[in-house]
Scaffold this active site. Structure first.
Site, PDB file in Angstrom:
ATOM      1  N   HIS A 173      -3.739  -4.910   0.156  1.00  0.00           N
ATOM      2  CA  HIS A 173      -3.288  -5.351   1.480  1.00  0.00           C
ATOM      3  C   HIS A 173      -3.359  -6.876   1.602  1.00  0.00           C
ATOM      4  CE1 HIS A 173      -2.579  -1.685   3.859  1.00  0.00           C
ATOM      5  NE2 HIS A 173      -3.531  -1.131   3.134  1.00  0.00           N
TER       6      HIS A 173
ATOM      7  N   CYS B  42       0.842  -1.209   0.000  1.00  0.00           N
ATOM      8  CA  CYS B  42       0.000   0.000   0.000  1.00  0.00           C
ATOM      9  C   CYS B  42       0.877   1.260   0.000  1.00  0.00           C
ATOM     10  CB  CYS B  42      -0.999  -0.034   1.162  1.00  0.00           C
ATOM     11  SG  CYS B  42      -2.328   1.174   0.944  1.00  0.00           S
TER      12      CYS B  42
ATOM     13  N   GLU C  15      -1.817  -8.831   3.557  1.00  0.00           N
ATOM     14  CA  GLU C  15      -1.765  -9.293   4.950  1.00  0.00           C
ATOM     15  C   GLU C  15      -3.151  -9.383   5.584  1.00  0.00           C
ATOM     16  OE1 GLU C  15      -1.247  -6.259   4.025  1.00  0.00           O
ATOM     17  OE2 GLU C  15      -2.110  -4.916   5.527  1.00  0.00           O
TER      18      GLU C  15
END
Ligand code: MN
Length: 236
Positions: A212, A111, A214
């Site tokens: 993102h 990001c 994660e």
């Protein structure tokens, strides 16, 4: 082989009582550990020696998400819709990217991280996507793990070897890469043309993604695989 040490860059968060805290989202920590790395937090420091010592400690550098990059660092004055900036962090991370590049340390930017990589190598950022005609919704109104827009991936790229030619990702950004630094190649885009992934050609694992991953690891194994590839490279 010992597990690689993955330095995750911290944000500086100001609490309601005004106190500052160095912090990283726990999703980054969980994803790194899940994929076989040992996460450590790299707080913002400004001394060159301290930054170089941080770079010496790590096998991989994970640039986490966060506030907007100060546009003065890429030669622009602040636009009306620029968000909060914290320049100390920008400078810290730019120095870490340069150190990682010199030392051949694996780098994954997420990001803000993809944007920071681009700025570190001399590229520029759209300060707000409302100024980009035809841009789709990149600040999703949905759960963080929920994929909301398509990302098309260039053949023969590292991202292609993980995700194939197209995936659907989450999206939590109001900025994106504009002029891409010469060192980088664009390997993923949304259907509106907004850049969603870059790689630095060569042997070093050097990848940035605008989404993102994660936040998606619990439901999408391909997102774990991205971290596995990063951590495998860091271990070499
Ligand atoms: Mn997006």
């Amino acid at each position: 082989m010992p597990k690689p040490i993955i330095g995750i860059t911290a944000n500086v968060i100001t609490l309601d009582n005004g106190a500052d805290r160095s912090a990283v989202g726990t999703d980054y920590i969980t994803a790194v550990e899940l994929a076989g790395g040992v996460p450590i937090v790299l707080p913002v420091v400004n001394g060159r020696t301290a930054i170089e010592c941080q770079a010496e400690l790590i096998d991989g550098l994970l640039l986490s998400g966060g506030f907007d990059v100060n546009p003065l660092l890429f030669g622009e004055e602040p636009a009306e819709k620029l968000g909060y900036v914290y320049t100390d962090r920008d400078i810290h991370e730019i120095e870490l990217v340069k150190a990682a590049n010199l030392k051949n340390i694996a780098v994954l930017g997420i990001c803000r991280g993809i944007q920071l990589i681009n700025v570190a190598f001399g590229g520029t950022i759209y300060q707000d996507l409302s100024a980009v005609s035809g841009a789709i919704k990149h600040m999703q109104n949905a759960k963080s793990f929920m994929p909301t827009h398509t990302v098309e991936i260039a053949a023969r790229s590292l991202l292609y070897s993980i995700f194939g030619n197209s995936i659907v990702t989450n999206s939590f950004h109001h900025q994106a890469l504009n002029i891409v630094a010469q060192e980088l190649i664009v390997t993923a885009r949304a259907q509106d043309g907004i850049i969603e992934g870059v790689e630095k050609p060569g042997d070093q694992f050097f990848v940035g993604v605008q989404w993102h991953p994660e936040m998606m690891t619990s439901r999408y194994s391909c997102m774990v695989e991205l971290f596995r590839r990063f951590i495998w490279a860091a271990a070499q």
